[in-house]
Every structure is written in C-alpha cells, then in structure tokens.
Design an enzyme around this catalytic site. Structure first.
Site, mmCIF file in Angstrom:
data_model
loop_
_atom_site.group_PDB
_atom_site.id
_atom_site.type_symbol
_atom_site.label_atom_id
_atom_site.label_comp_id
_atom_site.label_asym_id
_atom_site.label_seq_id
_atom_site.Cartn_x
_atom_site.Cartn_y
_atom_site.Cartn_z
ATOM 1 N N LYS A 121 0.729 -1.076 0.017
ATOM 2 C CA LYS A 121 0.008 -0.022 0.005
ATOM 3 C C LYS A 121 0.882 1.210 0.070
ATOM 4 O O LYS A 121 0.505 2.230 -0.503
ATOM 5 C CB LYS A 121 -0.932 0.058 1.222
ATOM 6 C CG LYS A 121 -1.878 -1.184 1.312
ATOM 7 C CD LYS A 121 -3.207 -0.769 0.576
ATOM 8 C CE LYS A 121 -4.351 -1.740 0.487
ATOM 9 N NZ LYS A 121 -5.596 -1.252 -0.151
ATOM 10 N N SER B 270 -8.874 1.743 8.244
ATOM 11 C CA SER B 270 -8.126 1.253 9.589
ATOM 12 C C SER B 270 -7.095 0.391 9.485
ATOM 13 O O SER B 270 -6.313 -0.023 10.265
ATOM 14 C CB SER B 270 -9.373 0.505 10.595
ATOM 15 O OG SER B 270 -9.766 -0.564 9.961
#
Lengths: 317, 317
Positions: A54, A79
């Site tokens: 990511k 989250s």
C-alpha cells in the site's frame, strides 16, 4: 469514468517513488517449489515500508501533487494498511494526513497510524459514518481525499511491484496477486500484460468474499455478498474502475477456502521464516491446492504484506 | 584438549560447504537502527537450511569425512536444530544419520528429523539415558558421533557465517552472537578477530543461563546453575574447548532478562516481518536495552535461527 493507467504511468510512478520505497527482495524456497510443482518467486512487499504494498500507491499519489496543492494535506478513511501508508507518505512529504478510523479499531492500528504522524479522527464503524466524518474533515481542512484503491494514481503505484519483479525475473510465465478492492491486481495486470503480453495473470480470492470471481465470470460487476474471511485485506469489493481493468488484463480469478488460506500462511511462516498476512497467503493457497493447472512454470507472486495481530494467529483455536 | 580451529580452517569449511548451504542475506531496518542508536546488520541464519546456523557446522563435518569412513553413517543426541542439521547433511551425503531423541520430544521435532531422513532412536529424557543409547547405536552401527558444539569441525563450520558477513560488510565495528554451548560464538570470534583484529566481539546470554558470563568474568569455566530461559537454544554450558576460544577472542559477554528477550523478539517480528527464535533475540535485547555502550557504530548480529513453536508464542500468556 476515471482513466485507466498505462504502463507509462507505472514507469512514471516508479521514477517518482523509488527513493522513498524499499526495492523489496524476491524470495524463493525449494520446499515451496516441491510442494507446488512449480518455481515460485515471491515479491516480498511484507518488507515494504509500513509492511505492505500500500505504501507504493500512497507515496505515488502524495508525491504527485504540486506543492501548493499538497500543503493542505491528505485525508482518507481506513483502519488498515492504507491508513498507515498515507500517514507515512504524508509525513515524508511534510504535509498533514487526516485519517478517519472507527473508534473500535484495534489499539495496535491506532498506535501505528499515530506513530507515523497521522492525525486520527474517530467515527462510528459504519461505512456511512466513515464517509460523513471524512467529508467533515475535508470541508474543514481542504485536505485531498485519497481512496484506497479506486484511483488511477493508487493503481499505478501498486503496479510498480510487478514492474520491479519483471525487471528482476523477466522470464516469468505467470504472475499472481490477491484481489480485494482490486487496486493491487489492477496495477499488477497492467504492468504484466504491457511488459510481456505472454505472461498469464491470475487473481486469487477467498471463496468467502468472491465478488471479483463472480464479476469476472459473469462479465458484469457483482456486489460482494459475504466477506467473512480471515484475509482482512480482501473484504472489499471491486469498483467500476478496477473491474474494467481486471476484466481486460486478467486471465482468470481463482478462489480458495479459509482452511487452505490458513494452511498456506502457516507453511510460509514455518518453512520460509517470513511473516505474511492472511491476504498474502491466498495466491499461495491456490498453488498449494493445485487449483491452477500448470507444472514446472516460473510463477511470480505478489506477497501483499505482513501486518498480523501477533496475539492471535489464525491457526490457534 | 581438542585443537582450536584457525581462520584457514574456516576458509576450508566455507569452500567445502558453500554448494550445500544458503548464502544467507544480511537485513537492515531503519526502525531497529533508530531504536538502538547504531547501524545494525542482521546475518539471517533463520533463512539457512533447517532454519538455523547449525547446518553450517553439521555439513562441514559430514562432508569432511573420506568416503569409506563416512559410509557407516553419523550419530548424535539432540532434539533441536543440531539433530535436523545432521539428518539433512547426512541425507545430502547419502549416508545414514542416527538421531537419539527423548521420547517426550515435541511431535513437530520428531517429524522434522524424520522428514530429513534421520533414523530416530528414542531414549528417556535424562542426559545419561541419551548418552547410553547413543553409545549403543554407535557400537551397533559403527556410526561416527558428531557433537553439537564441542568439536573443531563444528566450530569451523559455524564460523563461516561471520566470514560471509565480513565479506559483505568489511567495515563492521562490532560483531555479536548469542552464546549457549559456545559453538557459534567460538566460530564467530575466530572469524572476526582473524579477519580484522579491530572488530569488537560480544557474546549475548540470557541472565537465567549465565555460565558463559560467569566463566568469562572469573577466567575459569563455571558450571551452569539454572537454565530456565525462553531461549531454548542457549540452555547448554560451555565446554573446555569453547571456553578457551571465547576467553581468548571475545571482548565481553553481556546478559539480559527474559522480558528483554521476549520484547526484542517481538520487535523484530513486528517491524521486520521475519521469524526469529528466542535465542536470536538475545543480542538484539542487549542492543535495545542499551547494555552495550556504543553509539553510531556498525554492528553485525548473527541471527541464529527461526525455529519456533507457532502454537505458543512467548508473549502469549
């Protein structure tokens, strides 16, 4: 419709982010080769900054902004790994990152985001509450929203992992990646098919969250029905953008059971001594279960990340 | 008294075993550097065959035998990494390996030894029972006993890890290794001091099994008093041979608490995403606890192995 990134976009992303990211190593294992009957090359994004691929997409978007545009900061709701990735990329750029997180998120995730300097705004755990608080934050600060996968810049960044893998191993026959929202598989498939059209691209998905599989087989984006999977990174559904990319550039999507995912994850921990998260074990499970009928092929696998709750491992009852 | 290996012995060992072992990678971590105030270089023997440095010494001895001598096989008593290392080295050489193991050894260890083709002979779990059964096996088969550390060939093999580390990073200021029986630290210290006499060599030991520390400080080999430590690879005591090598070639031995070992192990798992066993965390604990007073130095650490019971991690109650 958002624009589909090209190989040139991925090359530009790589140029832009290479001094911020780790060039992750490619690991092999004789035991994994024996177990699967193929030669497996793991692109270890578990060793990437924040422990997941990511960071590639996040840093690509954060560093693509002009200074004046960037300084109001960035915002997202997540989250998971995307939240940490945005927080760290923004910290490196020297701009604020506003992260909307459900107040019941695990302490370890709150600490990780705060540790990278992210400014946390708590919300209720529903999607509508997340989006509402995110809108508030954006109106208040002027920060720019960075989605976790439904974005051409994010997808181009994720594609750099496969771009590096094919630089190191240009002779791969197959490339596999897990699929959840489809950002990683989109970038993977654009890289692979445009560097070498003969490479077979396979998405791997938990049977318990099989919207990509059903979408691919029906030719039409299907909503996710259940997402009760241990592979917590893959509980999201494709967007129109990621579906259109994957439908065009992917050869197949294969699903596996929860048991197979857990068993593959444990195999990698025990034999290779590297920590991979359940999402990363999904393509390994496809290979170990012989669900991809190839033999003696060179197969690249994107290991998506290594962020795991070490208090509670999936093989413990 | 057994002879003390020289750097030339270590070079010969490296020549002999290099086609059988993995040349393990050296890992670094910005987070570990920040935490310790030094630049840390981890020589990752957790990625070695059988998951531990022990395969270096075992293969060195097994492949040093003349054919006629070798064919009667090898024998040892161990339930740990040494047993697996001997079994695999013997399998690669095509000779039998007789492994004496307590019958109450964990199933996973029995399976591992059997998986590498080792012929297991069970015994009661006392040291005298082990030695008695070992003698029986040797008399019966003519196999050659290979001790786990009290042996010049084993020590020379273990020294090859540091030899490689200094080839990759010749400018290290300090090299650290855990110390139990002292085979690894002996080989490490001979390599380090003979390649570069300016390198500081530090042994790291659990305070709960501190015979090497007390021996080093008193100048006389001391018996082990307690060995109630999570670092199961370090529960043994020095031999006359390893003590004499370590006393001559090591600059200090530093002890750490169980809490510090567990915390260091968890730090490495969480931040670096690699699986290390508790013994490997002992030098990391010394560094994280600031028990070695150096700053901004280049410090090499031998990560001894990655064999851990994944059902029961030390930070779980």
């Amino acid at each position: 419709m958002k624009s589909i990134p090209t190989l040139q976009d991925i090359k530009n992303a790589h140029q832009r982010i290479q001094k911020y990211i780790h060039r992750t190593p490619v690991f092999t294992s004789q035991q994994l080769n024996n177990e699967t009957g193929n030669q497996i090359y793991l692109k270890c994004e578990n060793f990437q900054k924040v422990g997941a691929f990511k960071f590639r997409g996040a840093s690509n978007v954060v560093f693509s902004f002009e200074d004046e545009f960037a300084e109001r900061g960035v915002a997202t709701h997540s989250s998971g790994n995307h939240a940490q990735a945005i927080a760290l990329a923004a910290k490196m750029r020297g701009i604020p990152a506003y992260i909307v997180m459900p107040e019941n998120s695990p302490q370890v995730k709150k600490k990780a985001v705060a540790g990278y300097g992210g400014i946390i705004r708590y919300c209720k755990s529903t999607l509508s509450a997340r989006e509402e608080v995110l809108q508030e934050v954006i109106q208040e600060t002027g920060a720019h929203y960075i989605p976790s996968y439904d974005d051409p810049g994010i997808i181009a960044g994720q594609g750099t992992a496969t771009f590096e893998l094919l630089q190191d191993h240009p002779d791969l026959d197959v490339i596999m990646a897990p699929v959840g929202g489809g950002g990683l598989l989109s970038g993977t498939s654009i890289s692979a098919k445009n560097v070498n059209p003969d490479v077979t691209v396979i998405g791997a998905e938990p049977a318990n969250a099989d919207d990509a599989y059903r979408s691919f087989k029906s030719g039409k984006r299907q909503p996710i029905k259940t997402n009760d999977t241990i592979a917590d990174g893959l509980r999201t559904e494709l967007s129109d953008l990621t579906f259109s990319i994957i439908y065009k550039n992917t050869d197949d999507i294969i699903t596996v059971s929860e048991e197979a995912i857990i068993s593959a994850m444990r195999f990698i921990w025990e034999r290779m001594k590297i920590i991979i998260e359940p999402s990363s074990a999904v393509p390994i499970a496809v290979l170990m279960e012989q669900k991809l009928s190839v033999e003696n092929k060179k197969i690249g696998v994107i290991i998506s990340g290594g962020n795991v709750d070490l208090e509670k491992l999936p093989w413990m009852s």
